[in-house]
Design a protein around this motif. Sequence first.
Motif, short mmCIF file in Angstrom:
data_model
loop_
_atom_site.label_atom_id
_atom_site.label_comp_id
_atom_site.label_asym_id
_atom_site.label_seq_id
_atom_site.Cartn_x
_atom_site.Cartn_y
_atom_site.Cartn_z
N LYS A 170 35.51 48.61 66.06
CA LYS A 170 35.33 49.54 65.15
C LYS A 170 34.04 49.52 64.38
N ASP A 171 33.37 50.51 64.03
CA ASP A 171 31.85 50.55 63.35
C ASP A 171 32.14 50.23 61.99
N SER A 172 33.53 50.58 61.20
CA SER A 172 33.81 50.49 59.89
C SER A 172 35.01 49.77 59.75
N ALA A 173 35.02 48.75 58.80
CA ALA A 173 36.60 47.88 58.79
C ALA A 173 36.55 47.99 57.02
N GLU A 174 37.85 48.01 56.78
CA GLU A 174 38.34 48.00 55.39
C GLU A 174 37.77 46.65 54.78
N LYS A 175 37.46 46.83 53.41
CA LYS A 175 36.88 45.89 52.53
C LYS A 175 37.73 45.64 51.45
N ARG A 176 38.15 44.17 51.00
CA ARG A 176 38.93 44.36 49.96
C ARG A 176 37.96 44.28 48.57
N ASP A 177 38.58 45.07 47.75
CA ASP A 177 37.79 45.19 46.34
C ASP A 177 38.32 43.75 45.45
N LEU A 178 37.47 42.89 45.24
CA LEU A 178 37.95 41.84 44.44
C LEU A 178 37.04 41.97 43.21
N SER A 179 36.68 43.08 42.81
CA SER A 179 36.08 43.06 41.42
C SER A 179 37.15 43.01 40.40
N LEU A 180 36.85 42.91 39.23
CA LEU A 180 37.73 42.84 37.92
C LEU A 180 38.01 44.22 37.34
N LYS A 181 39.00 44.64 37.38
CA LYS A 181 39.36 45.93 36.79
C LYS A 181 39.28 45.79 35.13
N GLU A 182 39.26 46.93 34.57
CA GLU A 182 39.14 47.06 32.97
C GLU A 182 40.27 46.37 32.28
N GLY A 183 39.90 45.38 31.32
CA GLY A 183 41.04 44.73 30.77
C GLY A 183 41.45 43.57 31.55
N GLU A 184 40.97 43.05 32.81
CA GLU A 184 41.55 42.00 33.42
C GLU A 184 40.44 40.70 33.12
N THR A 185 41.30 39.71 33.19
CA THR A 185 40.58 38.47 32.88
C THR A 185 41.05 37.37 33.92
N ILE A 186 40.11 36.30 33.61
CA ILE A 186 40.22 35.16 34.65
C ILE A 186 40.62 33.94 33.69
N THR A 187 41.51 33.12 34.09
CA THR A 187 41.71 31.87 33.31
C THR A 187 41.27 30.57 34.42
N ILE A 188 40.60 29.66 33.89
CA ILE A 188 40.32 28.65 34.69
C ILE A 188 40.73 27.30 33.90
N ASN A 189 41.46 26.84 34.57
CA ASN A 189 42.10 25.44 34.05
C ASN A 189 41.19 24.10 34.63
N LEU A 190 40.39 23.58 33.72
CA LEU A 190 39.63 22.37 34.08
C LEU A 190 40.41 21.23 34.14
N PRO A 191 40.37 20.36 34.97
CA PRO A 191 41.13 19.18 34.85
C PRO A 191 40.54 18.11 33.78
N GLY A 192 41.65 17.44 33.03
CA GLY A 192 41.01 16.63 31.86
C GLY A 192 40.03 15.21 32.56
N ARG A 193 39.46 14.97 31.68
CA ARG A 193 38.42 13.76 31.87
C ARG A 193 39.38 12.57 31.70
N ARG A 194 39.73 11.55 32.59
CA ARG A 194 40.48 10.41 32.34
C ARG A 194 39.54 9.27 32.38
N GLY A 195 38.36 9.36 32.54
CA GLY A 195 37.56 8.19 32.45
C GLY A 195 37.54 7.53 31.12
N ARG A 196 37.06 6.30 30.89
CA ARG A 196 36.94 5.66 29.69
C ARG A 196 35.76 6.19 28.78
#
Length: 263
Positions: A170-196
């Motif tokens: 097929k010349d064209s294939a479906e592409k997934r839209d991964l862009s954020l819609k209006e009002g959507e947010t992304i939450t990123i949890n960073l691991p804590g630093r356990r070093g001294r």
Amino acid sequence: MESTDPATGQTLPSDAIQRVLFVAGLVHVYNIPPMTPGKGHVAASWTADGNKRQIFTARLRVIETAVPVPGTDGEKVKTDIVLEDSRNGQLFAAAPYTTQAIVETVSDSSRFFALRVQDEAGRKATLGVGFEERSEAFDFSVSLQEAQKTLGWGSQSAGSGKKPAVAEQKDSAEKRDLSLKEGETITINLPGRRGRRKPDTPPESSNASLSSFSLPPPPSSSASSTPRNPGILPPPPSASSVRQKRLSAQELGFDDGKFGEFA
């Protein structure tokens, strides 16, 4: 010139495209015994007893056929391995390359392969194929790898049989839209630093900081009598002081002679 299906001999549509991936002018075809369990196919047993199992000397071709699908922009692609009479091109046997198990290597040689052929009625048989030169056998394996990429098999395991005989492009294939819609947010949890954690250095006191910039003590009275800069000569005496210190010859007890030798 009309093109025909290499496996069935039927006429193909006028817009069909065929491409020859490999040609070997002379290969030996054998009627081989069943595969030995645990050993696979052994070419030494094909050529034993004065090469009695050889049944035919043929021309081998690997042909790719692309047929457009009516009403769409896609096309159906297939690959066939055909054994033909080298003198007149008559079809002897064909092997539709539908899975990697259609072609199997042998355990004792790089020039021999087991090829599973199929007739128009769907009957199957396994024939042995032997190349006279190792370079031809290598080129044959390379052409099969190219066919696998065209058919889109990827990392399909040999003998899985899950891939259909015809791959649709097929010349064209479906592409997934991964862009954020209006009002959507992304939450990123960073691991804590356990070093001294390095302890903070306590701030220095103001007295300590000022002590490094304190003035030196004043010089003593004995030190003040000495010249402040010993490397500089004192100023010359004045003329009056020189005259006071200068004494005449008479005051020193010398007589001023007639000729004034000591004048």
